[in-house]
Every structure is written in C-alpha cells, then in structure tokens.
Design an enzyme around this catalytic site. Structure first.
Site, PDB file in Angstrom:
ATOM      1  N   LYS A  22      -9.667  -5.793   6.348  1.00  0.00           N
ATOM      2  CA  LYS A  22      -8.199  -5.518   6.548  1.00  0.00           C
ATOM      3  C   LYS A  22      -7.968  -4.069   6.354  1.00  0.00           C
ATOM      4  O   LYS A  22      -7.150  -3.471   7.432  1.00  0.00           O
ATOM      5  CB  LYS A  22      -7.196  -6.264   5.449  1.00  0.00           C
ATOM      6  CG  LYS A  22      -5.964  -5.678   5.435  1.00  0.00           C
ATOM      7  CD  LYS A  22      -5.104  -6.434   4.460  1.00  0.00           C
ATOM      8  CE  LYS A  22      -5.090  -6.060   2.766  1.00  0.00           C
ATOM      9  NZ  LYS A  22      -4.364  -4.801   2.637  1.00  0.00           N
ATOM     10  N   ASN A  23      -8.422  -3.325   5.232  1.00  0.00           N
ATOM     11  CA  ASN A  23      -7.960  -1.847   5.162  1.00  0.00           C
ATOM     12  C   ASN A  23      -8.934  -0.910   6.056  1.00  0.00           C
ATOM     13  O   ASN A  23      -8.290   0.207   6.079  1.00  0.00           O
ATOM     14  CB  ASN A  23      -7.937  -1.433   3.547  1.00  0.00           C
ATOM     15  CG  ASN A  23      -7.115  -2.279   2.916  1.00  0.00           C
ATOM     16  OD1 ASN A  23      -6.083  -2.926   3.311  1.00  0.00           O
ATOM     17  ND2 ASN A  23      -7.042  -2.295   1.545  1.00  0.00           N
ATOM     18  N   ARG A 122       4.134   4.365  -5.754  1.00  0.00           N
ATOM     19  CA  ARG A 122       3.231   4.681  -4.713  1.00  0.00           C
ATOM     20  C   ARG A 122       3.722   5.870  -4.048  1.00  0.00           C
ATOM     21  O   ARG A 122       4.074   5.954  -2.791  1.00  0.00           O
ATOM     22  CB  ARG A 122       2.612   3.605  -3.932  1.00  0.00           C
ATOM     23  CG  ARG A 122       1.814   2.518  -4.946  1.00  0.00           C
ATOM     24  CD  ARG A 122       1.524   1.125  -4.052  1.00  0.00           C
ATOM     25  NE  ARG A 122       0.584   1.657  -3.297  1.00  0.00           N
ATOM     26  CZ  ARG A 122       0.083   0.631  -2.068  1.00  0.00           C
ATOM     27  NH1 ARG A 122       0.678  -0.467  -2.248  1.00  0.00           N
ATOM     28  NH2 ARG A 122      -1.240   1.010  -1.306  1.00  0.00           N
ATOM     29  N   ASP A 308      -8.671  -2.822  -6.358  1.00  0.00           N
ATOM     30  CA  ASP A 308      -8.453  -4.222  -5.644  1.00  0.00           C
ATOM     31  C   ASP A 308      -9.108  -5.589  -6.208  1.00  0.00           C
ATOM     32  O   ASP A 308      -9.006  -6.525  -5.628  1.00  0.00           O
ATOM     33  CB  ASP A 308      -8.581  -3.867  -4.067  1.00  0.00           C
ATOM     34  CG  ASP A 308      -7.605  -2.921  -3.412  1.00  0.00           C
ATOM     35  OD1 ASP A 308      -6.532  -2.556  -4.097  1.00  0.00           O
ATOM     36  OD2 ASP A 308      -7.896  -2.583  -2.280  1.00  0.00           O
TER      37      ASP A 308
HETATM   38  C1  EPZ Z   1      -5.266   2.044  -0.441  1.00  0.00           C
HETATM   39  O1  EPZ Z   1      -3.918   2.150  -0.531  1.00  0.00           O
HETATM   40  C2  EPZ Z   1      -5.345   0.391  -0.023  1.00  0.00           C
HETATM   41  N1  EPZ Z   1      -4.534   0.161   1.030  1.00  0.00           N
HETATM   42  C3  EPZ Z   1      -4.916  -0.191  -1.120  1.00  0.00           C
HETATM   43  O2  EPZ Z   1      -5.239  -1.728  -1.174  1.00  0.00           O
HETATM   44  C4  EPZ Z   1      -5.898   0.161  -2.288  1.00  0.00           C
HETATM   45  O3  EPZ Z   1      -5.493  -0.567  -3.633  1.00  0.00           O
HETATM   46  C5  EPZ Z   1      -5.797   1.752  -2.488  1.00  0.00           C
HETATM   47  O4  EPZ Z   1      -6.010   2.502  -1.384  1.00  0.00           O
HETATM   48  C6  EPZ Z   1      -6.622   2.093  -3.631  1.00  0.00           C
HETATM   49  O5  EPZ Z   1      -7.923   1.928  -3.338  1.00  0.00           O
HETATM   50  C7  EPZ Z   1      -5.066   0.286   2.242  1.00  0.00           C
HETATM   51  O6  EPZ Z   1      -6.088   0.924   2.477  1.00  0.00           O
HETATM   52  C8  EPZ Z   1      -4.098  -0.207   3.423  1.00  0.00           C
HETATM   53  P1  EPZ Z   1      -3.998   5.820  -2.389  1.00  0.00           P
HETATM   54  P2  EPZ Z   1      -3.187   3.615  -0.556  1.00  0.00           P
HETATM   55  O7  EPZ Z   1      -3.167   6.624  -1.722  1.00  0.00           O
HETATM   56  O8  EPZ Z   1      -4.082   4.484   0.372  1.00  0.00           O
HETATM   57  C9  EPZ Z   1      -1.785   8.106  -5.811  1.00  0.00           C
HETATM   58  C10 EPZ Z   1      -4.677  -3.800  -1.217  1.00  0.00           C
HETATM   59  O9  EPZ Z   1      -4.545  -4.827  -2.129  1.00  0.00           O
HETATM   60  N2  EPZ Z   1      -1.432   8.700  -4.593  1.00  0.00           N
HETATM   61  O10 EPZ Z   1      -5.698   5.823  -2.422  1.00  0.00           O
HETATM   62  O11 EPZ Z   1      -1.967   3.502  -0.663  1.00  0.00           O
HETATM   63  C11 EPZ Z   1      -1.439   6.562  -5.839  1.00  0.00           C
HETATM   64  O12 EPZ Z   1      -0.246   6.534  -6.457  1.00  0.00           O
HETATM   65  C12 EPZ Z   1      -4.101  -2.562  -1.101  1.00  0.00           C
HETATM   66  O13 EPZ Z   1      -5.170  -4.345  -0.050  1.00  0.00           O
HETATM   67  C13 EPZ Z   1      -0.554   9.972  -4.799  1.00  0.00           C
HETATM   68  O14 EPZ Z   1      -0.039  10.532  -5.935  1.00  0.00           O
HETATM   69  O15 EPZ Z   1      -3.804   4.104  -1.978  1.00  0.00           O
HETATM   70  C14 EPZ Z   1      -2.655   6.046  -6.515  1.00  0.00           C
HETATM   71  O16 EPZ Z   1      -2.362   6.460  -8.043  1.00  0.00           O
HETATM   72  C15 EPZ Z   1      -3.223  -2.515  -2.396  1.00  0.00           C
HETATM   73  N3  EPZ Z   1       0.079  10.718  -3.882  1.00  0.00           N
HETATM   74  C16 EPZ Z   1      -3.855   7.242  -6.033  1.00  0.00           C
HETATM   75  O17 EPZ Z   1      -3.256   8.169  -5.405  1.00  0.00           O
HETATM   76  C17 EPZ Z   1       0.088  10.255  -2.530  1.00  0.00           C
HETATM   77  O18 EPZ Z   1       0.441  11.103  -1.609  1.00  0.00           O
HETATM   78  C18 EPZ Z   1      -4.604   6.222  -5.037  1.00  0.00           C
HETATM   79  O19 EPZ Z   1      -3.599   5.785  -3.845  1.00  0.00           O
HETATM   80  C19 EPZ Z   1      -0.815   9.089  -2.221  1.00  0.00           C
HETATM   81  C20 EPZ Z   1      -1.412   8.345  -3.332  1.00  0.00           C
END
Ligand code: EPZ
Length: 422
Positions: A22-23, A122, A308
């Site tokens: 999916k991702n 997020r 995840d």
């Molecule tokens: C991706 O989300 C996945 N989604 C998520 O899967 C997954 O949990 C996550 O990566 C972590 O592996 C998709 O790929 C569509 P991040 P994403 O930006 O990209 C912080 C599922 O269940 N952050 O890597 O949104 C954030 O708060 C989903 O399938 C910032 O601070 O996650 C977190 O602590 C849920 N500033 C960390 O970074 C930003 O601009 C990682 O988040 C962006 C993120």
C-alpha cells in the site's frame, strides 16, 4: 460499518499470499502526475486507501482504471486542476504525496492540510522545508498548503526532524526534484523499502536518482518524464502482520510473495522471542510452538523495527513469559490499542512513549474497538488466540490497509467472520 467476530483458539497453518505494498503504491500513483503519459502499476492491492488516491487523482483531472485484479493504469487527463480538497485529504494523510508532483509539473499545488490523526501529531514541516529549499514559495492559507514555483532549482537539503527522517516527506521532495533544474541532494532521506521502490519507479519514468536505499539521495533533474510499467514490492507490513499471526497462534504459516530482506529487524526480534522464521523455497515461513519469551522492542526508521508493526508485536508480547518493554520512537502517542488489549485481560501499562507489558498466560475474548489501521490488526491477532469470542468493531480502519484479511485468515484456519454492525 462492519465488525469482525472471532472465535479464538485455532492454530493457523498453510499458505498466505501477500499483496502489493500500500505505502509504495500510493506515492507512485501520485508520481503519475509528473508525466502526460499513462503509468501502468502492477501488484497494487485492492484497498480503501488506493480508492481514495484514485479519487484524488480524479479530482485533479486524471483517471485511474483497474485493468485487471492487481494492475492499475493512471492517466493524467486535464492538467489544469491543482487543488486536492479537504474532503479527500482528511480521509487519508498519504494524499499529501500529490504536493511535490503537482508543484513540479503544474507549477502550483493547493493541498488541504490533513489535520489531526489518531496516532498522534503528524506535522508536515519537513515537506514544506524541502520544497522551499527547491525554490518554491510555500505557505498555509485557509487550511491549505499552497506551493508555487515556475521552475524548481536543485539544492542540498537536510531532511531530518526531531523524530528522524520522513517517509512521505522524502517522497515529496524526491518527486519534485526529478523535474528541477540541476542537482538535488537529500541528506537524512528515508531509506524505507517503499521509498526505494518509488525511486525505482521514478527511474522507470526517466528520472536520474542515485544513492537509492541510503540516507543520501542525489537527484539530477531532467526536462521531462514519460510513462512506465512497474511492479510494486510486496507489502512488508502485511507480511509482518502474518508473521505475528503465525507466532501468536503457535502456528505454521508460509507467506508467498513476501520479502525476508525487508523484515530483518522484525525477524531478529521474533527469533529472540523464540519463534522460527526462515526462507523456504518461494515462501517466508513462521513456526511457533512455545509461549513467547519477553523481549524489549524499540521502533525506529528503517532498517529498524517498524512502527507499523508495533501494535501487532504488543499483542504477541502480551502473552510473553516475563516483562517486555516496548518503546515508540516514531509516534510517541501510538498506543491506543493498550486500553483495548487490557480489556482482553492483557496487563500493559503506558509510561510516556513506552509500554511495559507484563505477560499473561492467556487473553480473554471481549468487545473491542479499532482505533487505527495497525491497532485494529493487533486486536484481530489478540482475538485469534483469546479464550472465547472477540468482536472487533469499526473494521473500516483495517480495510484501509489489509486486502481481504478475514478471507486470508480463514483460509489458514482462523474462525473469523465479517458481520454488519450498528
Ligand atoms: C509513513 O507516514 C507511512 N505512511 C506510515 O504508515 C508510517 O507509520 C510512517 O511512514 C513511519 O514509518 C505512508 O507511507 C503512506 P513520517 P509518514 O513522515 O510519511 C515526524 C500505515 O499504518 N515528521 O516518516 O506520514 C512524524 O511526526 C501508516 O500504513 C515531522 O516531524 O510518516 C514522525 O514522528 C501510518 N515533520 C516521524 O517524523 C514532518 O514534516 C516520521 O513520520 C513529517 C514527519
């Protein structure tokens, strides 16, 4: 709304075919905006989130057609629309992946801010910082992120935040950089297999990217990208969930179309828990006989243990022989499942971003509520082994990310039914 009714106690045995990721599929669909030609993507799962991304591409003037069970074709159509509306973006945060491609190809993007989320705050500041570094004017107005630039310019970008790299942030900046003038270097890029797969998809479209799979991605901008045909990697989180299903039911599962090399950290923890996981022919196999041993687990960006799979791991450790400590380093508030697992007689205490799991010998079936996609999967796993009947309500969460999970589980011996709920 549907619910799952599960009779616990069956040992799962047999072969399960893992679907496409999916991702990985979602950002590839967004990347199709970068070209005027059709992109054919194979091994795309049939999921609610994929339908949401199709709706977003349609709102942006394009079309997505399923040409067979696992293949989709994305066509750009009318390229004048640049708005991804709130109604769609609020359904799924991954919608933010259209930001970079719209900006790079259509010179402007207007994407609703996704808003709150049950797994915690997020932010998308890293996405905005990266696009600004490429020369875009990026600001928030009336709940929308607006990004504008006539032509993006390559730059050196450090893309790390307080919680490390960002998966979709890296996707957005990498996609935008493919059409920028000159070279972009992304430092502290996400290394997740889904990002590697997206980079390879972009290469198939004609992008020039090196350092794939490392925290330093180098993108040489090109004038234009073309259509492509590409096959998505298997879903490592679905595969991991079935590893935990095999482990918790002390079963014997053979996962077909799964990649062991994408699950190293998970396999390492499972080995320490006392579960056998190994490659045999075309399948990744999991076999378990004894009560799980207690272990400590910390979620980290790839190649660390994935957030995840944290909830599913907690379901298994709730039955561990001893005390386990599970720490969330990605989403410190992603513990909504703790209270629900405790309703099933688990003994888990949350302290900040850590959960202390005092293993119990058995779980007890109960009515529980799914709060997010992976938490729902954990409750289903707990239900498979709990004494008596478990009802997992609000399974629409699980339908976002698991293709026909109840059918796949039934086929290997689970007693699980989908019923309408009030
Ligand atoms: C991706 O989300 C996945 N989604 C998520 O899967 C997954 O949990 C996550 O990566 C972590 O592996 C998709 O790929 C569509 P991040 P994403 O930006 O990209 C912080 C599922 O269940 N952050 O890597 O949104 C954030 O708060 C989903 O399938 C910032 O601070 O996650 C977190 O602590 C849920 N500033 C960390 O970074 C930003 O601009 C990682 O988040 C962006 C993120």
């Amino acid at each position: 709304m549907d619910k799952f009714v599960i009779e616990g106690g069956s040992r799962l045995e047999g072969r399960v075919t893992i679907s496409g990721s999916k991702n990985a599929s979602l950002p590839m669909m967004a990347a199709s905006i970068l070209t005027d030609e059709p992109c054919i993507i194979r091994n795309v799962p049939r999921l609610a989130d994929i339908r949401t991304m199709s709706d977003i591409l349609a709102a942006l003037g394009g079309g997505v057609e399923r040409t067979d069970e696992t293949t989709i074709e994305c066509r750009p159509g009318d390229t004048s629309e640049v708005t991804a509306p709130y109604e769609l973006v609020s359904r799924m945060r991954a919608s933010v992946c259209v930001l970079g491609p719209l900006l790079a190809r259509r010179k402007k993007a207007r994407v609703s801010l996704p808003g709150g989320c049950v797994i915690g705050l997020r932010p998308i500041d890293l996405h905005m910082k990266g696009l600004r570094s490429l020369g875009a004017n990026v600001y928030v107005e009336h709940g929308y992120i607006i990004a504008e630039a006539d032509r993006l310019k390559g730059a050196e970008i450090y893309l790390g935040g307080a919680f490390g790299s960002s998966v979709t942030g890296t996707a957005n900046v990498m996609m935008a950089a493919t059409l920028a003038e000159g070279r972009t270097v992304i430092e502290n890029a996400a290394c997740e297999p889904e990002i590697q797969d997206l980079a390879r998809f972009l290469e198939a479209m004609g992008a020039r990217i090196s350092g794939i799979g490392t925290p330093r991605l180098v993108v040489e901008g090109v004038e234009e990208l073309g259509g492509c045909e590409y096959e998505v990697i298997p879903d490592r989180i679905e595969a991991g969930t079935f590893l935990f299903a095999g482990a918790i039911t002390r079963g014997d599962l053979h996962l077909v179309n799964a990649r062991l090399d994408h699950l190293r950290a998970v396999v390492d923890r499972l080995h320490r828990i006392g579960i056998a996981v190994y490659q045999k022919g075309d399948a990744v196999c999991v076999t378990a006989q004894d009560r799980p041993r207690a272990v400590d687990v910390t979620t980290l960006p790839y190649p660390g243990f994935p957030t995840d799979l944290q909830a599913q791991c907690m379901a298994l450790l709730s039955l561990g022989d001893g005390i386990s400590v599970l720490t969330e380093k990605i989403y410190p508030d992603r513990f909504m499942h703790v209270a629900e697992l405790n309703r099933m007689a688990a003994n888990i205490r949350k302290e900040g971003a850590t959960s202390i799991i005092i293993g119990v010998p058995e779980l007890s079936g109960a009515q529980v509520m799914a709060s997010d996609l992976r938490a729902s999967a954990a409750l289903v796993l707990a239900g498979l082994v709990a004494k008596g009947t478990t009802e997992v309500r609000r399974v629409y969460h699980i339908d976002r990310g698991y293709e026909r999970i109840e059918e796949k589980l039934r086929a290997v011996g689970a007693r699980i039914e989908r019923l309408p709920d009030k």
